[in-house]
Design a protein around this motif. Structure first.
Motif, PDB file in Angstrom:
ATOM      1  N   ALA A 192       0.809  -1.213   0.000  1.00 36.41           N
ATOM      2  CA  ALA A 192       0.000   0.000   0.000  1.00 36.41           C
ATOM      3  C   ALA A 192       0.846   1.269   0.000  1.00 36.41           C
ATOM      4  CB  ALA A 192      -0.931   0.008   1.216  1.00 36.41           C
ATOM      5  N   VAL A 193       2.171   1.114   0.034  1.00 39.92           N
ATOM      6  CA  VAL A 193       3.070   2.275   0.126  1.00 39.92           C
ATOM      7  C   VAL A 193       4.233   2.135  -0.852  1.00 39.92           C
ATOM      8  CG1 VAL A 193       2.496   2.913   2.497  1.00 39.92           C
ATOM      9  CG2 VAL A 193       4.226   1.150   2.087  1.00 39.92           C
ATOM     10  N   GLU A 194       3.958   1.585  -2.015  1.00 42.43           N
ATOM     11  CA  GLU A 194       5.014   1.305  -2.987  1.00 42.43           C
ATOM     12  C   GLU A 194       5.856   2.537  -3.322  1.00 42.43           C
ATOM     13  OE1 GLU A 194       6.185  -1.313  -4.637  1.00 42.43           O
ATOM     14  OE2 GLU A 194       4.774  -2.892  -4.086  1.00 42.43           O
ATOM     15  N   THR A 195       5.195   3.628  -3.670  1.00 39.53           N
ATOM     16  CA  THR A 195       5.915   4.830  -4.110  1.00 39.53           C
ATOM     17  C   THR A 195       6.818   5.362  -3.013  1.00 39.53           C
ATOM     18  OG1 THR A 195       4.118   5.416  -5.611  1.00 39.53           O
ATOM     19  CG2 THR A 195       5.657   7.161  -5.006  1.00 39.53           C
ATOM     20  N   ALA A 196       6.283   5.440  -1.794  1.00 36.90           N
ATOM     21  CA  ALA A 196       7.061   5.962  -0.673  1.00 36.90           C
ATOM     22  C   ALA A 196       8.232   5.044  -0.341  1.00 36.90           C
ATOM     23  CB  ALA A 196       6.161   6.128   0.547  1.00 36.90           C
ATOM     24  N   ALA A 197       8.003   3.742  -0.320  1.00 38.56           N
ATOM     25  CA  ALA A 197       9.056   2.795   0.033  1.00 38.56           C
ATOM     26  C   ALA A 197      10.196   2.832  -0.981  1.00 38.56           C
ATOM     27  CB  ALA A 197       8.476   1.391   0.120  1.00 38.56           C
ATOM     28  N   ARG A 198       9.843   2.904  -2.247  1.00 42.20           N
ATOM     29  CA  ARG A 198      10.874   2.949  -3.283  1.00 42.20           C
ATOM     30  C   ARG A 198      11.646   4.274  -3.265  1.00 42.20           C
ATOM     31  NH1 ARG A 198      10.285  -1.201  -7.159  1.00 42.20           N
ATOM     32  NH2 ARG A 198       8.558  -2.588  -6.617  1.00 42.20           N
ATOM     33  N   ARG A 199      10.965   5.327  -2.857  1.00 41.98           N
ATOM     34  CA  ARG A 199      11.633   6.619  -2.736  1.00 41.98           C
ATOM     35  C   ARG A 199      12.678   6.571  -1.619  1.00 41.98           C
ATOM     36  NH1 ARG A 199       7.370   9.677  -2.921  1.00 41.98           N
ATOM     37  NH2 ARG A 199       6.891   9.597  -0.707  1.00 41.98           N
ATOM     38  N   VAL A 200      12.338   5.957  -0.514  1.00 45.17           N
ATOM     39  CA  VAL A 200      13.281   5.835   0.596  1.00 45.17           C
ATOM     40  C   VAL A 200      14.501   5.013   0.161  1.00 45.17           C
ATOM     41  CG1 VAL A 200      13.637   4.928   2.922  1.00 45.17           C
ATOM     42  CG2 VAL A 200      11.496   6.075   2.353  1.00 45.17           C
ATOM     43  N   ALA A 201      14.258   3.923  -0.535  1.00 43.51           N
ATOM     44  CA  ALA A 201      15.364   3.066  -0.983  1.00 43.51           C
ATOM     45  C   ALA A 201      16.342   3.838  -1.871  1.00 43.51           C
ATOM     46  CB  ALA A 201      14.814   1.855  -1.721  1.00 43.51           C
ATOM     47  N   LYS A 202      15.817   4.706  -2.722  1.00 46.76           N
ATOM     48  CA  LYS A 202      16.681   5.518  -3.581  1.00 46.76           C
ATOM     49  C   LYS A 202      17.560   6.457  -2.760  1.00 46.76           C
ATOM     50  CE  LYS A 202      13.907   5.674  -7.822  1.00 46.76           C
ATOM     51  NZ  LYS A 202      13.156   6.551  -8.763  1.00 46.76           N
ATOM     52  N   ASP A 203      17.018   6.944  -1.650  1.00 42.52           N
ATOM     53  CA  ASP A 203      17.765   7.890  -0.820  1.00 42.52           C
ATOM     54  C   ASP A 203      18.818   7.219   0.053  1.00 42.52           C
ATOM     55  OD1 ASP A 203      16.280   9.935  -1.888  1.00 42.52           O
ATOM     56  OD2 ASP A 203      14.888  10.093  -0.191  1.00 42.52           O
ATOM     57  N   TYR A 204      18.707   5.889   0.203  1.00 39.05           N
ATOM     58  CA  TYR A 204      19.673   5.159   1.040  1.00 39.05           C
ATOM     59  C   TYR A 204      20.221   3.963   0.246  1.00 39.05           C
ATOM     60  CZ  TYR A 204      17.675   7.938   4.794  1.00 39.05           C
ATOM     61  OH  TYR A 204      17.247   8.984   5.580  1.00 39.05           O
ATOM     62  N   PRO A 205      21.017   4.227  -0.787  1.00 35.63           N
ATOM     63  CA  PRO A 205      21.492   3.166  -1.679  1.00 35.63           C
ATOM     64  C   PRO A 205      22.397   2.135  -1.024  1.00 35.63           C
ATOM     65  CG  PRO A 205      22.646   5.218  -2.114  1.00 35.63           C
ATOM     66  CD  PRO A 205      21.518   5.566  -1.185  1.00 35.63           C
ATOM     67  N   LYS A 206      22.962   2.451   0.147  1.00 34.96           N
ATOM     68  CA  LYS A 206      23.845   1.498   0.823  1.00 34.96           C
ATOM     69  C   LYS A 206      23.102   0.603   1.810  1.00 34.96           C
ATOM     70  CE  LYS A 206      28.041   4.270   0.319  1.00 34.96           C
ATOM     71  NZ  LYS A 206      29.201   4.906   1.018  1.00 34.96           N
ATOM     72  N   THR A 207      21.806   0.840   1.958  1.00 35.22           N
ATOM     73  CA  THR A 207      20.976   0.019   2.837  1.00 35.22           C
ATOM     74  C   THR A 207      20.218  -0.995   1.986  1.00 35.22           C
ATOM     75  OG1 THR A 207      20.691   1.862   4.385  1.00 35.22           O
ATOM     76  CG2 THR A 207      19.106   0.048   4.539  1.00 35.22           C
ATOM     77  N   ALA A 208      20.111  -2.218   2.471  1.00 31.86           N
ATOM     78  CA  ALA A 208      19.384  -3.261   1.752  1.00 31.86           C
ATOM     79  C   ALA A 208      17.915  -3.233   2.180  1.00 31.86           C
ATOM     80  CB  ALA A 208      19.989  -4.627   2.045  1.00 31.86           C
ATOM     81  N   PHE A 209      17.022  -3.266   1.204  1.00 31.12           N
ATOM     82  CA  PHE A 209      15.584  -3.281   1.469  1.00 31.12           C
ATOM     83  C   PHE A 209      14.985  -4.550   0.871  1.00 31.12           C
ATOM     84  CE2 PHE A 209      16.808   1.115   1.682  1.00 31.12           C
ATOM     85  CZ  PHE A 209      16.039   1.653   2.707  1.00 31.12           C
ATOM     86  N   LEU A 210      14.185  -5.259   1.667  1.00 29.99           N
ATOM     87  CA  LEU A 210      13.488  -6.463   1.221  1.00 29.99           C
ATOM     88  C   LEU A 210      12.022  -6.307   1.586  1.00 29.99           C
ATOM     89  CD1 LEU A 210      13.606  -9.366   0.070  1.00 29.99           C
ATOM     90  CD2 LEU A 210      13.982 -10.171   2.416  1.00 29.99           C
ATOM     91  N   LEU A 211      11.212  -5.980   0.584  1.00 31.05           N
ATOM     92  CA  LEU A 211       9.816  -5.640   0.830  1.00 31.05           C
ATOM     93  C   LEU A 211       8.853  -6.551   0.080  1.00 31.05           C
ATOM     94  CD1 LEU A 211       9.152  -3.069   2.640  1.00 31.05           C
ATOM     95  CD2 LEU A 211      11.425  -3.008   1.620  1.00 31.05           C
ATOM     96  N   GLY A 212       7.789  -6.948   0.751  1.00 31.54           N
ATOM     97  CA  GLY A 212       6.711  -7.638   0.075  1.00 31.54           C
ATOM     98  C   GLY A 212       6.106  -6.675  -0.925  1.00 31.54           C
ATOM     99  N   SER A 213       6.016  -7.080  -2.183  1.00 32.55           N
ATOM    100  CA  SER A 213       5.608  -6.155  -3.229  1.00 32.55           C
ATOM    101  C   SER A 213       5.071  -6.905  -4.432  1.00 32.55           C
ATOM    102  CB  SER A 213       6.800  -5.282  -3.650  1.00 32.55           C
ATOM    103  OG  SER A 213       6.513  -4.545  -4.811  1.00 32.55           O
ATOM    104  N   SER A 214       4.102  -6.278  -5.096  1.00 35.08           N
ATOM    105  CA  SER A 214       3.597  -6.827  -6.355  1.00 35.08           C
ATOM    106  C   SER A 214       4.429  -6.335  -7.531  1.00 35.08           C
ATOM    107  CB  SER A 214       2.139  -6.404  -6.563  1.00 35.08           C
ATOM    108  OG  SER A 214       1.323  -6.870  -5.520  1.00 35.08           O
TER     109      SER A 214
END
Length: 331
Positions: free
Chosen positions: A96-118
């Motif tokens: 339900a927060v795809e856009t926001a979550a992907r925006r955060v990931a772009k801002d922290y490229p050295k952090t690994a993100f593993l999200l449930g996503s379609s």
């Protein structure tokens, strides 16, 4: 001081500086992992992620913190806080927060993100996973089709999104495999966690002749228990709470997914990937729960077919293709 001594001192200073860099870690250090959940950790879907991360913490591999019941409007803020806090891996659901979550990931490229996503992975650090447990859902459907006496199965889900639809569709196909004339009643309650509403929807189906209920949500098995009918579980095994009601369940094991991500981060090789495959039976990411109290109560010829199909899934010789379209009630 000789030139050789000066070089040795310089190398030692450089080594100390590297070890002092933020994020630098020895192999013995624990990876800091944070998870963000929009529902309580006891909710079926989230409970499986929490269980896998808790197991990794118990093994001493990670430090693990989490936030539950996070509103969609607060999700981005919490993600940023965890990223700023030095967590090397952030896990959660982004549906339900795809856009926001992907925006955060772009801002922290050295952090690994593993999200449930379609959606698809997003380079360089946004990986996705999904509950690809349609194989055991199909198997549980085979059992349900054989157990119904009225020939009508009720199905109560949260929302008609791909993650729910594919499990329901697989379950329905499995039921038709053992009972071609079976009929279905399908209802979505518009909530991920509203047991009273799910229970009410189930009562309506039971009143119309359903004698087996597909419990995609909490509350469904309670209704079946009160009416003396049967239920099929989803994601977790609740038979210990409903020993005379829950016949079988399609279980989701998140350990293969979580363990693969942790290994990749610790090795410095985490990248944007689709981790969905780790939910398949051949990886141990899903399974049909033991029949337990219903052992011997399902027709032997049906269970023979179920076990044969199960073995093909485990061996990777066959699978159930995801059907993400919204399931409908039988006309």
């Amino acid at each position: 001081m000789s030139s050789r001594q000066r070089r040795q001192l310089l190398l030692a200073a450089c080594a100390s500086a590297v070890l002092a860099l933020p994020g630098a870690a020895s192999a013995a250090d624990k990876l800091k992992v944070a998870a963000i959940y929009t529902v309580p950790v006891e909710q079926q879907w989230v409970s499986r992620i929490h269980k896998a991360l808790t197991a990794a913490r118990a093994r001493g591999e990670i430090e693990y913190v989490f936030s539950e019941n996070v509103a969609n409007a607060d999700y981005e803020r919490v993600m940023r806080q965890y990223a700023e806090g030095g967590n090397g891996l952030i896990v959660g659901e982004a549906f339900a927060v795809e856009t926001a979550a992907r925006r955060v990931a772009k801002d922290y490229p050295k952090t690994a993100f593993l999200l449930g996503s379609s959606g698809k992975p997003q380079a360089p650090n946004f990986s996705v996973f999904d509950n690809y447990i349609q194989e055991p859902a199909y198997l549980s459907g085979m059992i349900a089709g054989a157990m119904t006496k009225t020939g009508t199965i009720g199905m109560v889900g949260g929302y008609p999104i791909p993650e729910v639809n594919r499990l329901m569709n697989a379950f329905m196909d499995g039921a038709r495999a053992t009972n071609p004339k079976v009929k279905f009643m399908v209802n979505f309650i518009g909530s991920w966690f509203d047991p009273p509403k799910a229970k009410e929807a189930s009562f309506a189906m039971l009143d119309k002749g359903a004698d087996v209920m597909y419990a995609e949500r909490f509350g469904v098995s309670d209704a079946a228990k009160e009416r003396g009918k049967l239920a099929i579980g989803n994601v977790i095994n609740t038979q210990d709470k409903y020993p005379d009601t829950v016949v079988a369940s399609a279980l989701w094991n998140m350990e293969p997914t979580i363990d693969a991500a942790i290994k990749a981060v610790r090795a410095g090789g985490f990248k944007a990937e689709d981790y969905g495959q780790y939910s398949l039976m051949k990886f141990g990411g899903s399974e049909l729960a033991p029949l337990g109290s219903f052992e011997g109560k399902v027709a032997a010829e049906v269970m023979k077919k179920v076990r044969e199909k199960e073995m093909t899934f485990k061996a990777g010789k066959a699978t159930i293709a995801p059907v993400d379209s919204e399931p409908k009630s039988t006309p």
